[in-house]
Design an enzyme around this catalytic site. Structure first.
Site, PDB file in Angstrom:
ATOM      1  N   PHE A 375       8.478 -16.934 -13.390  1.00  0.00           N
ATOM      2  CA  PHE A 375       7.027 -16.958 -13.578  1.00  0.00           C
ATOM      3  C   PHE A 375       6.589 -16.689 -15.024  1.00  0.00           C
ATOM      4  O   PHE A 375       5.539 -16.095 -15.259  1.00  0.00           O
ATOM      5  CB  PHE A 375       6.361 -15.941 -12.640  1.00  0.00           C
ATOM      6  CG  PHE A 375       6.927 -15.944 -11.257  1.00  0.00           C
ATOM      7  CD1 PHE A 375       7.067 -17.131 -10.545  1.00  0.00           C
ATOM      8  CD2 PHE A 375       7.374 -14.781 -10.669  1.00  0.00           C
ATOM      9  CE1 PHE A 375       7.613 -17.157  -9.270  1.00  0.00           C
ATOM     10  CE2 PHE A 375       7.924 -14.783  -9.392  1.00  0.00           C
ATOM     11  CZ  PHE A 375       8.040 -15.981  -8.697  1.00  0.00           C
ATOM     12  N   CYS A 376       7.392 -17.146 -15.988  1.00  0.00           N
ATOM     13  CA  CYS A 376       7.085 -16.922 -17.409  1.00  0.00           C
ATOM     14  C   CYS A 376       6.817 -15.449 -17.691  1.00  0.00           C
ATOM     15  O   CYS A 376       5.966 -15.095 -18.519  1.00  0.00           O
ATOM     16  CB  CYS A 376       5.903 -17.786 -17.855  1.00  0.00           C
ATOM     17  SG  CYS A 376       6.276 -19.541 -17.876  1.00  0.00           S
TER      18      CYS A 376
END
Length: 459
Positions: A375-376
């Site tokens: 999710f970055c």
């Protein structure tokens, strides 16, 4: 910062109409089903109201600030009125500026380009990469992941107490985690920053779509967010807050619109007088439709009654958490614990499952769109999973074959447009997949887990 928890009859606050709510998708097992979009944390579907407003304006589209014609004048008024709408939505102070950008990432990179020389930046390892990575030219102190809101404040206070007290400093913090959905103690962190002579920027990408954001009340110096998470189309964002650092910095982009006067010098060079308004960092032809869509979304959320939207979302959060708690194999990820207030963003892993395999089965067999990966926010997810920071894993890319344990997670996220049925289908699907297994076989192809078009896994 708190979230209303009172029960709310869904008939009082129905889901807001969004684009794509009637889209059907094929199932690998046969037939079609209405798509359940449960990846709001990546990009929320555009509100129908926003799309209708943009469609009504589109025939009158014109370039802003540069034309004497009627459509140009109309577009200029719409553009600047949108700026005022966003300022009102954010509770901006009279002296604050609203600068339109491409996204949260663009907004924070703009601020990073504007910070004074020798500025010390303090950022938690729990941040999204958009707020973790832009500070390459600054003196950066990365703070360890706190395990309580109070610990977050204490960690910041200790770090600020050890800094050079005479130089500029900036704290960057999220309002709501894009991994756990947990709300951070923004007001307390702002007070700690200011007590030590530092400024603070709030990454509100996950907060603004789910919870009112008031710059003056939170006492933050800047707020950044993206239109595509606030129920508007892609391609627009906002940086709002104090003007002095922005006015003192060289324009983020050099070009038309940022310059007030340009003249040749006798030696052959060029002298430039830059704007001191928000236009200083809005060079080029601006994204008028994107800006207008953000303003439309701000109006739509306000007029719908943000308190009602928040209360309904909290009902959905409770239902998802209670449903997942009934499946022993599911582990929900959390920094601050089960009682921490949060928005509609929940990440989890399933014992015995590769997260990418599980997410692929939700999509292919149930028509449910979630997200898998890191999710970055790689350092945060690895911390929550208890893995070594050097362990492999990439955003959205499976590192293991279906059925093997992976070093990433699954994220379900929802908001103002989510129907109850999507939540019910998701919980039913999780229970069935864990209890009975996937109906189909899957393979890794080009970094994605996809259905194998061969034989079904079970009959």
């Amino acid at each position: 910062m708190s979230v209303p928890t009172a029960a709310l009859d869904s008939s009082v606050c129905a889901p807001l109409p969004v684009l794509g709510q009637d889209v059907t998708v094929p199932l690998v097992t046969g037939g079609e089903v209405t798509y359940a979009a449960l990846d709001y944390a990546a990009s929320a579907p555009a509100l129908q109201r926003v799309w209708d407003d943009v469609a009504a304006y589109a025939p009158y589209y014109g370039s802003v600030h540069r034309g004497a014609g009627y459509l140009s004048q109309l577009s200029t008024d719409l553009f600047e009125n949108s700026r005022r709408t966003v300022a009102e939505f954010l509770g901006c102070r009279a002296e604050d500026q609203v600068v339109f950008t491409r996204s949260t990432t663009d907004s924070l990179n703009l601020l990073a380009a504007a910070i004074p020389a020798n500025c010390q930046v303090f950022v938690y390892e729990t941040e999204h990469h958009a707020s973790l990575l832009p500070w390459r030219d600054a003196q950066v102190t990365y703070l360890n992941a706190p395990r309580t809101p109070g610990q977050a404040v204490e960690t910041l206070e200790r770090a600020l107490a050890d800094r050079d007290p005479y130089g500029p400093a900036l704290v960057c913090v999220t309002g709501a985690s894009n991994v756990t959905g947990e709300l951070w103690p923004v007001k307390e962190l702002a007070a700690a920053a200011h007590a030590h002579g530092a400024r603070i920027v709030l990454d509100a990408a996950q907060l603004a779509p789910h919870h009112p954001v008031d710059i003056a009340e939170l006492d933050v110096d800047w707020v950044a967010f993206s239109g595509h998470k606030l129920y508007a189309p892609f391609g627009s964002g906002v940086l709002a807050g104090r003007a002095d650092w922005l006015q003192a910095a060289e324009p983020y982009l050099a070009g038309g619109g940022a310059s007030r006067k340009v003249a040749r010098r006798a030696d052959g060079g060029v002298d430039v007088d830059w704007h001191t308004t928000a236009a200083r960092h809005e060079a080029g032809s601006p994204n008028v439709i994107g800006v207008y869509s953000i303003a439309s979304a701000c109006k739509a959320l306000t007029e719908a009654g943000f308190d009602n939207l928040v209360a309904r979302e909290q009902e959905l959060v409770s239902r998802v958490r209670e449903g997942l708690a009934e499946v022993p194999e599911v582990q929900v990820l959390s920094l601050f614990g089960d009682d921490a207030p949060r928005v509609g963003v929940i990440s989890f892993v399933v014992r015995g499952w590769n997260s990418s395999h599980f997410a692929a089965a939700l999509s292919a067999e149930y028509g449910i769109g979630v997200r898998d990966g890191l999710f970055c926010a790689h350092p945060l997810v690895r911390t929550l999973l208890g893995s070594d920071p050097q362990d492999p894993g990439e955003c959205g890319a499976p590192e293991a074959e279906p059925g093997e344990r992976s070093l990433n997670a699954i994220r379900v996220s929802f908001g103002a447009g989510t129907p109850d049925e999507h939540i019910d289908r998701f919980l039913r699907a999780v229970s069935e997949l864990v209890r009975e297994g996937a109906q189909w076989k899957y393979r890794t192809e080009d970094g994605r887990c996809v259905p194998d078009r061969g034989e079904a896994a079970r009959v």
